[in-house]
Enzyme design. Sequence first.
Site: not given
Ligand code: G3H
Length: 272
Positions: A75-76, A82, A125, A148, A213
């Site tokens: 990941r970045h 974040n 990022r 992402e 991401h």
């Molecule tokens: O929304 C961005 C997140 O990196 C994805 O996380 O799918 O667990 O909510 P999630």
Amino acid sequence: MTEEEAKEDFLKRIENYRMQYEPLDLEYDEDKSYIKVINAGKSFYVHNVNGHVQSRVVYFLMNIHLLPRSIYLSRHGESEYNRIGRLGGDSPLSENGLKYAGKLLEYFANEKLDDFRIWSSQKIRAAQTASHLKDLAEHTEFWKCLDEIDAGICEGLTYEDFESRYPKQFAERDKDKYHYRYPSGESYEDLVARLEPVIMELERQSNVLVVSHQAVLRCILAYFTNQNRDDLPYLKVPLHTVIKLTPKAYSCEVEMFKFDIDAVNTYREKPK
Ligand code: G3H
């Protein structure tokens, strides 16, 4: 095992195959669909291939290779968003995120990889993280399809905002996270389709680092480690960690290198 022993073992294996299988016959098997992969992909003989699935299988077989290499996923570094628990957006790296990018450079300088490529998403990022390493790589490319998951109307919200503003949507996502599509955004299922060309290209390449991401890397990790769609959206891909994937004959070795630089935890557990 010495080189001679390995060769002997390999030839014995072929003999054993010969006892168990019979070769396809050009006339007798005229109506069957098949592909012969000759000398580990040096040439191919494709016969009577019909329809989408069969031609995808041919495409896949023509792209894979058996040469040793590793795929690195990162990941970045930690971003400003974040730190405050916001989803998506396009914020720059935090101070810790910048430190991680510096450490990543040290890590890859030690790996001493041949023909090393970096593929990054186009988000600030990720590009900031990847740019630290550009002198080590043969090529650094910025791919839109590594961006992402698009959280649509929830971009920039925290999970708490999301739950209080759109409680029904929030509950639906918890019920089936793989298929849930953010309004005006994407689902994990959409992401898997978006990533198909990346995955196919990864199959063709040698040493590649993918800087992307959480959701995107979950999909790539799930592909190489054969995870099902219920588990995929909950795979752990923490910040400030390099995941090294080394394809082997029947599996993929996974090693995780966690760097000693603070980062927030962006993981949300699967609800009971
Ligand atoms: O929304 C961005 C997140 O990196 C994805 O996380 O799918 O667990 O909510 P999630």
